[in-house]
Motif scaffolding. Structure first.
Motif, PDB file in Angstrom:
ATOM      1  N   VAL A  91       0.874  -1.178   0.000  1.00 29.43           N
ATOM      2  CA  VAL A  91       0.000   0.000   0.000  1.00 29.43           C
ATOM      3  C   VAL A  91       0.905   1.221   0.000  1.00 29.43           C
ATOM      4  CG1 VAL A  91      -1.765   1.304   1.240  1.00 29.43           C
ATOM      5  CG2 VAL A  91      -1.841  -1.202   1.207  1.00 29.43           C
ATOM      6  N   LEU A  92       0.871   1.972  -1.077  1.00 27.84           N
ATOM      7  CA  LEU A  92       1.746   3.130  -1.233  1.00 27.84           C
ATOM      8  C   LEU A  92       1.015   4.400  -0.845  1.00 27.84           C
ATOM      9  CD1 LEU A  92       4.482   4.289  -2.326  1.00 27.84           C
ATOM     10  CD2 LEU A  92       3.274   4.620  -4.497  1.00 27.84           C
ATOM     11  N   LEU A  93       1.610   5.172   0.061  1.00 33.65           N
ATOM     12  CA  LEU A  93       1.077   6.493   0.375  1.00 33.65           C
ATOM     13  C   LEU A  93       1.632   7.455  -0.659  1.00 33.65           C
ATOM     14  CD1 LEU A  93      -0.642   8.233   2.236  1.00 33.65           C
ATOM     15  CD2 LEU A  93       1.398   8.658   3.611  1.00 33.65           C
ATOM     16  N   SER A  94       0.857   7.677  -1.700  1.00 35.70           N
ATOM     17  CA  SER A  94       1.264   8.537  -2.803  1.00 35.70           C
ATOM     18  C   SER A  94       0.656   9.926  -2.595  1.00 35.70           C
ATOM     19  CB  SER A  94       0.822   7.916  -4.129  1.00 35.70           C
ATOM     20  OG  SER A  94       1.303   8.646  -5.233  1.00 35.70           O
ATOM     21  N   SER A  95       0.234  10.573  -3.643  1.00 39.90           N
ATOM     22  CA  SER A  95      -0.301  11.931  -3.559  1.00 39.90           C
ATOM     23  C   SER A  95      -1.208  12.188  -4.752  1.00 39.90           C
ATOM     24  CB  SER A  95       0.843  12.947  -3.551  1.00 39.90           C
ATOM     25  OG  SER A  95       0.372  14.258  -3.811  1.00 39.90           O
ATOM     26  N   THR A 129      -0.337  -3.857  -5.775  1.00 40.08           N
ATOM     27  CA  THR A 129      -0.062  -2.509  -5.272  1.00 40.08           C
ATOM     28  C   THR A 129      -1.358  -1.725  -5.208  1.00 40.08           C
ATOM     29  OG1 THR A 129       2.159  -2.481  -6.246  1.00 40.08           O
ATOM     30  CG2 THR A 129       1.200  -0.365  -5.643  1.00 40.08           C
ATOM     31  N   THR A 130      -1.594  -1.110  -4.059  1.00 36.44           N
ATOM     32  CA  THR A 130      -2.725  -0.210  -3.886  1.00 36.44           C
ATOM     33  C   THR A 130      -2.174   1.176  -3.612  1.00 36.44           C
ATOM     34  OG1 THR A 130      -4.019  -2.001  -2.904  1.00 36.44           O
ATOM     35  CG2 THR A 130      -4.845   0.249  -2.597  1.00 36.44           C
ATOM     36  N   ARG A 131      -2.659   2.157  -4.378  1.00 35.63           N
ATOM     37  CA  ARG A 131      -2.140   3.513  -4.256  1.00 35.63           C
ATOM     38  C   ARG A 131      -3.163   4.413  -3.568  1.00 35.63           C
ATOM     39  NH1 ARG A 131      -1.949   3.476 -10.402  1.00 35.63           N
ATOM     40  NH2 ARG A 131      -3.417   1.823  -9.842  1.00 35.63           N
ATOM     41  N   LEU A 132      -2.758   4.993  -2.454  1.00 38.59           N
ATOM     42  CA  LEU A 132      -3.577   5.990  -1.770  1.00 38.59           C
ATOM     43  C   LEU A 132      -3.051   7.363  -2.162  1.00 38.59           C
ATOM     44  CD1 LEU A 132      -3.889   4.476   1.821  1.00 38.59           C
ATOM     45  CD2 LEU A 132      -5.447   4.210  -0.128  1.00 38.59           C
TER      46      LEU A 132
END
Length: 282
Positions: A91-95, A129-132
């Motif tokens: 789980v990626l803390l993206s933007s 992969t899950t992108r937040l």
């Protein structure tokens, strides 16, 4: 399931660790300086410096899922080591900045975009992969605390620039949801707060919550850039100014992603100020 939570000194990660622990899910708190952490009693700590690939293998040993901050420097190596360790989900803390047309050239967005691309390249067929992609964190208002305590308030080049302040707990709860609910895996979620507020509206809410005046000063973009030059590189300052200019007087589009993932509406900025009021009081 064992979850490695990177960046565990951060507000989102620390909240996520508490949620995982309360749910009885084994969690591992990763940080560049694990000795500085104060995780829940049942949570182990490990050195995981996202700028130092030598720390990756130990941190990933026996891990099923990872909550990952978007540090681009060695994202490809981290993804390769995660695949080798048998990680099933990242789980990626993206933007939300990666959604902009100029994301690849924007210094704020580019590191998040690079991390997304590295995970996509390495994870294909190996892990999901899950992108937040959160918008503006409500915690950005903490940068005004000292100026408000001093009584003169922050200097704002675009006082009426809109943002969508999101409570850090909502981001942590969204991360918890995608880590624990398989049907939510493998996609991207644009997270926003429930309101589009300009900076003057946020300051008015702070004043009401704290019972103290919350003034501000309008400055030119050049004056603001000069004032932040000792600690903010010019490319980042320029990117912020461009963003604020493009949102000057223009409400930010909102999404329902927080409610979809967590089952409740996102917390308001008023709620955030109530949770952090002491930071603004002398």
């Amino acid at each position: 399931m064992t979850v490695l939570v990177t960046g565990s000194r951060g507000r989102v990660a620390a909240t996520l660790l508490a949620l995982l622990d309360a749910a009885g899910i084994e969690a591992r708190a990763g940080s560049k300086k694990p000795a500085d952490l104060s995780p829940p009693p049942n949570v182990d700590t490990v050195r995981c410096d996202l700028t130092d690939p030598a720390t990756f293998d130990t941190a990933l040993d026996g891990v099923d899922s990872v909550f990952l901050y978007a540090e681009a420097a060695h994202a490809d190596t981290f993804a390769d080591r995660a695949r080798a360790a048998g990680v099933e989900h990242v789980v990626l803390l993206s933007s939300s900045s990666v959604l902009a047309p100029d994301a690849a050239e924007n210094p704020i967005a580019s590191s998040h975009l690079a991390a997304e691309r590295a995970l996509a390249a390495a994870g294909s067929g190996a892990f999901e992969t899950t992108r937040l992609r959160p918008g503006a964190f409500a915690t950005n208002a903490l940068q005004w605390a000292r100026a408000l305590k001093d009584g003169h308030g922050p200097a704002l080049p675009y006082p009426h620039a809109h943002v969508d302040p999101i409570h850090e707990r909502d981001v942590a709860e969204a991360a918890f949801a995608v880590l624990t609910e398989p049907r939510l895996r493998g996609s991207a979620h644009h997270l926003t707060g429930p309101e589009s507020l300009d900076f003057t509206e946020q300051l008015a809410i702070l004043a009401k919550t704290t019972g103290r005046p919350a003034p501000y000063r309008t400055v030119t973009p050049e004056e603001w850039k000069e004032s932040v030059s000792p600690f903010l590189p010019a490319p980042f300052a320029n990117a912020l100014l461009a963003y604020w200019s493009s949102h000057d007087g223009r409400p930010t589009p909102l999404t329902g992603a927080i409610e979809t993932l967590t089952g409740h509406p996102p917390r308001t900025f008023t709620t955030w100020t109530e949770d952090h009021a002491e930071a603004f009081r002398a």
